[in-house]
Design an enzyme around this catalytic site. Structure first.
Site, PDB file in Angstrom:
ATOM      1  N   LYS A  39       2.030  35.854  13.766  1.00 17.63           N
ATOM      2  CA  LYS A  39       2.147  36.727  12.717  1.00 17.63           C
ATOM      3  C   LYS A  39       1.171  37.848  13.267  1.00 17.63           C
ATOM      4  O   LYS A  39       0.409  37.773  13.655  1.00 17.63           O
ATOM      5  CB  LYS A  39       1.212  36.245  11.530  1.00 17.63           C
ATOM      6  CG  LYS A  39       1.146  37.271  10.333  1.00 17.63           C
ATOM      7  CD  LYS A  39       0.424  36.514   8.978  1.00 17.63           C
ATOM      8  CE  LYS A  39       0.458  37.460   7.881  1.00 17.63           C
ATOM      9  NZ  LYS A  39      -0.464  36.894   6.786  1.00 17.63           N
ATOM     10  N   SER A 112       2.567  36.290   2.843  1.00 15.71           N
ATOM     11  CA  SER A 112       2.716  37.699   3.792  1.00 15.71           C
ATOM     12  C   SER A 112       3.174  37.226   5.081  1.00 15.71           C
ATOM     13  O   SER A 112       3.643  37.870   5.947  1.00 15.71           O
ATOM     14  CB  SER A 112       1.500  38.483   3.828  1.00 15.71           C
ATOM     15  OG  SER A 112       0.606  38.006   4.411  1.00 15.71           O
ATOM     16  N   SER A 136      -0.811  33.000   1.833  1.00 13.19           N
ATOM     17  CA  SER A 136       0.331  33.579   2.793  1.00 13.19           C
ATOM     18  C   SER A 136       0.730  32.858   3.808  1.00 13.19           C
ATOM     19  O   SER A 136       1.775  33.122   4.520  1.00 13.19           O
ATOM     20  CB  SER A 136      -0.323  35.031   3.303  1.00 13.19           C
ATOM     21  OG  SER A 136      -0.426  35.856   2.527  1.00 13.19           O
TER      22      SER A 136
END
Lengths: 446, 123
Positions: A39, A112, A136
């Site tokens: 990420k 996310s 997330s």
């Protein structure tokens, strides 16, 4: 799909180096040649770190996150950095746009850590690393029929990741199997002096997480099913709520078939009130100060303050309102102090129910609704509970909706009881084999 | 069994049974064995209704040939036969130990998938 932001230009060279090393020694580190999707909230000094924002599109920090150091030491390769909701919330950013669901690109991928979730679902890498403040890691994992672990707060170092809400930020694995998630956690867990919160994990980490993976793990375990909606947006009359309920019903019968004792449903007194009192999805009172402290550690960052980020015309519109709400707020605000205070009775309530019923873990739907069409975000999230508790939560594939979209089942346990969750989820996964790779991205010809 | 994508033989199969059934008569067992989606009859009916409708052929009572086969032998003749789709870390390490896969090949396989599908793939 739009999962990948930047591919590591050194990946093939590192692979060749690992090939040579293995040829010479015959030895494999635990993550030997495991290509990781990372990420892009997590710093790398060898590639840009964008936080999903056009403001940081070419920013290369001067340091590398602890989690990256540990992965590399365990033999892994950072294959690519992946898309995320800008500054780690939602499913869209100004740097690279929307993430698309791996099973049907017109659907939401959740956020996310969406790029890592979609990328692992689509077999773009071997394992992923996400960050979970308000769900997330588990949102994208459940929307991609993969496994996502939000670890106990303080188990995995957050040093080198842009903070969202330091009282809840965690870093954890997204993987296609429970075993892969356990292997990755083993490499990244543990005390890091650069993130003092990880001292909480001192002497609380088992020698091995994979040792918990046994063929009859569920036999004799005591579980309880939470059926109370944990989100005001849940519509218990909606047809898709019934689909999710059927998924949970099916899961309960499978858990029982494996020898688990399941209390269904369990009632947690006052749950919704305690959750609402503990905070919201957004880390309104923590964002500004945490972001400013973080940016101060990067003197060469192109944007220097939270205020400048919120006022930038580049910020994606879907983030502007939530981030503006945080402007001028401080974690010393009485509202936030009250939220922190409410998390204690919430912990007590959960622990009391576990103790009264001698439970190993809770089970519930990761979302009470099925994935929505873009640009809407899936309602009915049950991911906040573990974030306020600071306890571990593991989402695993629970099957598919009638439209062929993935559904997730979440296990929640005691602090530092990741091993127990792996044990339950591994048996469930091996028995159900719910995950099927997406048919729209089949094997390429070789 | 021939792969049109790879233009190469994949396996030798033996036909065990061929039966004619109407679309409406296909059952749970067949949907499960065909192995697509969540393997439910609901999924099978939705996906096949869409497929046949796209070809302008769909009717609830259309006749279908349902073939059941078993795999006699898998043919894995090419140099890199490792399939990265849903490969686990253990699968990867086992293939590397056996000499069937190098780290370079593995990384290239993922890069190929990213190139084929992430931006250029289904929308």
């Amino acid at each position: 799909m739009n999962a990948v932001q930047n591919v590591n230009p050194r990946a093939l060279q590192e692979a060749a180096d690992l090939d040579a090393k293995f040829k010479e020694s015959g030895q494999m580190a635990p993550l030997h040649c495991t290509p990781i999707l990372l990420k892009d909230q997590v710093e790398t000094d060898f590639m840009p770190t964008t936080y999903g924002s056009a403001m940081f599109k070419t920013f290369v920090p001067k340091r590398t996150a602890t989690v990256v150091d540990r992965l590399l030491r365990a033999g892994a390769i950072i294959l690519a950095k992946t898309n995320l909701g800008e500054f780690a919330a939602g499913g869209s950013g100004s740097a690279f746009g929307d993430c698309h669901n791996a099973y049907n690109p017109i659907y939401y991928a959740s956020g996310s850590s969406c790029g890592a979730g979609v990328g692992i679902a689509s077999d773009f890498g071997a394992a992923g690393i996400g960050e979970d403040t308000a769900g997330s890691i588990r949102g994208p994992a459940s929307h991609g029929s993969v496994v996502g672990l939000r670890p106990t707060f303080g188990l995995v170092s957050c040093f080198g990741a842009m903070p969202q809400g330091p009282s809840r930020d965690t870093i954890g694995p997204i993987a296609r199997t429970v075993r892969d998630a356990a292997i990755v956690l083993e490499a990244i867990a543990g005390y890091d002096p650069k993130d003092p919160a990880t001292a909480a994990s001192y002497r609380r980490i088992p020698e091995s997480y994979t040792a918990f993976l046994q063929p009859n793990g569920l036999n004799g375990m005591r579980l309880a099913v939470i059926r109370q909606p944990m989100d005001k947006s849940t519509d218990t009359n909606a047809p898709d709520f019934k689909e999710v309920r059927a998924m949970v019903d099916r899961a309960v019968s499978k858990l029982r078939a494996r020898g688990a004792e399941v209390i269904d449903p369990i009632e947690i007194p006052d749950l919704l009130r305690l959750l609402e009192g503990s905070g919201t999805l957004s880390s309104t009172y923590e964002m500004e100060q945490a972001t400013n402290d973080y940016l101060a550690q990067h003197p060469d960052a192109p944007v220097r303050t939270y205020k400048a980020i919120v006022e930038s015309p580049l910020l994606v519109e879907s983030r502007r309102k939530a981030m503006s709400d945080g402007l001028g707020r401080l974690p010393t605000d009485p509202t936030f102090l009250l939220q922190l205070q409410t998390r204690e009775p919430l912990r007590t309530q959960i622990l009391k129910v576990m103790a009264d019923n001698r439970l190993d873990a809770f089970v519930y739907a990761t979302f009470d609704h099925v994935p929505t069409r873009l640009p809407l975000a899936t309602p009915g999230s049950n991911r906040l509970l573990s974030t306020f508790l600071g306890y571990p939560a593991l989402t695993v594939p629970g099957g598919y909706s009638s439209a062929g979209l993935p559904l997730g089942l979440e296990f929640l346990g005691l602090p530092f009881a990741e091993g127990t969750l792996f044990k339950a989820a591994y048996d469930f996964e091996q028995f159900t084999k719910y995950r099927q790779p997406p048919s729209i991205t089949p094997a390429l010809s070789r | 069994l021939w792969s049109a994508v790879q233009d190469a033989p994949l396996a030798i199969i033996e036909t065990v049974e061929i039966v004619q059934r109407r679309f409406s008569e296909v059952d749970e067992a067949h949907a499960h064995d065909e192995g697509e989606g969540d393997r439910s009859l609901t999924y099978w009916r939705d996906a096949h209704r869409q497929y046949f409708s796209r070809r302008g052929q769909f009717a609830e009572d259309m006749l279908l040939c349902c073939e059941r086969f078993r795999v006699v032998e898998r043919l894995t003749g090419s140099t890199n036969t490792f399939d990265v789709v849903d490969a686990t870390i253990d699968d990867i390490h086992a293939a590397m130990r056996s000499g069937a896969l190098t780290c370079t090949q593995l990384v290239q396989s993922y890069l190929d998938r990213i190139a084929a599908y992430d931006q250029a793939g289904p929308k």
